[in-house]
Design an enzyme around this catalytic site. Sequence first.
Site, short mmCIF file in Angstrom:
data_model
loop_
_atom_site.label_atom_id
_atom_site.label_comp_id
_atom_site.label_asym_id
_atom_site.label_seq_id
_atom_site.Cartn_x
_atom_site.Cartn_y
_atom_site.Cartn_z
N ASN A 147 -28.97 52.96 -5.91
CA ASN A 147 -29.17 54.41 -6.05
C ASN A 147 -28.62 54.99 -7.34
O ASN A 147 -29.12 56.01 -7.80
CB ASN A 147 -28.62 55.16 -4.83
CG ASN A 147 -27.13 55.05 -4.71
OD1 ASN A 147 -26.53 54.04 -5.06
ND2 ASN A 147 -26.49 56.09 -4.22
N GLU A 245 -16.92 50.81 -1.36
CA GLU A 245 -17.39 52.19 -1.25
C GLU A 245 -18.69 52.12 -0.45
O GLU A 245 -19.63 51.44 -0.85
CB GLU A 245 -17.59 52.79 -2.64
CG GLU A 245 -17.51 54.29 -2.63
CD GLU A 245 -18.76 54.95 -2.12
OE1 GLU A 245 -18.77 55.38 -0.94
OE2 GLU A 245 -19.73 55.00 -2.87
N CYS A 279 -24.48 58.68 -1.97
CA CYS A 279 -23.47 58.51 -0.91
C CYS A 279 -22.67 59.79 -0.72
O CYS A 279 -22.02 59.97 0.29
CB CYS A 279 -22.56 57.33 -1.20
SG CYS A 279 -22.02 57.26 -2.89
N GLU A 378 -25.31 57.83 8.63
CA GLU A 378 -25.81 58.01 7.28
C GLU A 378 -27.30 57.70 7.22
O GLU A 378 -27.74 56.65 7.69
CB GLU A 378 -25.05 57.12 6.29
CG GLU A 378 -25.49 57.37 4.86
CD GLU A 378 -24.68 56.61 3.83
OE1 GLU A 378 -24.52 55.39 3.99
OE2 GLU A 378 -24.23 57.24 2.85
N GLU A 457 -11.94 54.30 -7.61
CA GLU A 457 -12.73 54.00 -8.79
C GLU A 457 -12.68 55.18 -9.74
O GLU A 457 -12.35 56.29 -9.36
CB GLU A 457 -14.18 53.71 -8.39
CG GLU A 457 -14.27 52.57 -7.38
CD GLU A 457 -15.64 51.94 -7.31
OE1 GLU A 457 -15.97 51.15 -8.20
OE2 GLU A 457 -16.38 52.26 -6.36
#
Length: 476
Positions: A147, A245, A279, A378, A457
């Site tokens: 993505n 993640e 996300c 999700e 991150e």
Amino acid sequence: MHDNFIGGRWLAGPRHQTLMNPSDLDEAVGDYTLADAAQMQLAVDAAADAAPAWAASGIQARCDALDRIGTELLARRDELGLLLSREEGKTLPEGTGEITRAGHIFKFQAQQVLRAGGETWPSVRQGITVETAHEALGVVGLITPWNFPMAIPAWKIAPALACGNALVFKPAEAAPASAWALAEIIQRSGVPAGAFNLVMGRGGGVGPALLNDNRVAAISFTGSQATGRRVAAACAARLVRCQLEMGGKNPLVVLDDAELDLAVECAVQGAFYSTGQRCTASSRLIVTAGIYARFRDALLLRTQALRVGHALLPETQIGPVVDERQLAQDLHFIARGTGEGATLLWGGQLLRRPTRGHFLAPALFADVDPGMAIAQEEIFGPVAALILARDAEHALVLANDTPFGLSAGVCTTSLKHARHFQHHLRAGMVMVNAPTAGVDYHVPFGGTRASSLGLREQGPQALAFYSQVKTTYVRA
Ligand code: ADP
């Protein structure tokens, strides 16, 4: 043919795929090779050979290499943005924006190389000095999703190289074009052969060869929760560090005192832009009773006006769904939403356009019960669920009522409410009067609970995952 980059050489894998443009399934983007497990092993061999010299290289060499990569990305942002939009289906401004962000990430981490100094401490014992220094881990494995095919690789590769690690980069098979373009830039940047390796291939085929190799000291992964669990299990079995993640179910809370237009804009941006394939997308819109009807009506009008189409057309605001598998998932959840009794106010159907592509009208659900699947799981598509809250405290409870905790937003004009939500939203990132998606490149990114595992991150904090601290005691 676009090959893998291993030990400084371009190598074909045993198979290949033709990548198609999701905005036009009759247009090929290019042919990309697919590695097998043996080729993955070659890449780890190359990285293991290159790791000591790269770790010992001077900080100026590392800084210069990262800076060159950033400079080239920025100089070629239009061309690479076009490629990204063709492979992933993002609109051109989104594609170009992502390349720009990747360029900035490399430039930021180039400067971080120079700042990663150690510390000197007095000892509690006479005559001794204590020093702490950051050392490279060795070989690291980086696994990325489709993505953000340039930004996510950039935010893993840049700090990994900054710390002096050799790496093996496994991009998503659905979006190898940006990854290949990045590898082509890195090979000319001054990063020595073997310190950076690109292995394109199917996750199930090449992944285990990376995860289970004893020479790999750490894995940084972004993707689904199911794969994240596999990565974590493999790392735990070998006692090496991992960073995961894995997405979210991000709430945007709209309180009675919110500025209506701004709240609607945040919802549209967060829920539907990038086709909801982020996300950090706002898939739950939790709205208090005093503003609910006005917000719903204004959002509906704004959603109805969104222009869905070919990613490269200037009028397009929402590009296609990336592929058939993701489309099937989106449609599955839309059907479940109506099946469970939510009201589909708008969208959710396939749209015909002059080119063949997975064009989906953004779906807006109202009357969503917080326990429904569309409010808990999700989806990763342009699907938003409006949930009614009695008041601010109820909204906060609902916002925290999923296993995820990546990003969360609140729209309010009250400083008191803003601060209360800032402190009590259970998420790694909180947005006040801003969309839940869309983050800066120089500050930490990451979530809590089922969204993320391990160190953050991006930003200066990114270096912590890719380096280890050595404490030295010196008696002079
Ligand atoms: P998504 O549903 O977003 O494609 P995945 O978790 O399937 O998420 O994919 C994210 C990344 O993980 C991709 O690069 C994919 O190839 C990789 N991957 C998938 N399965 C495995 C596996 N068993 N081992 C290692 N990597 C994998």
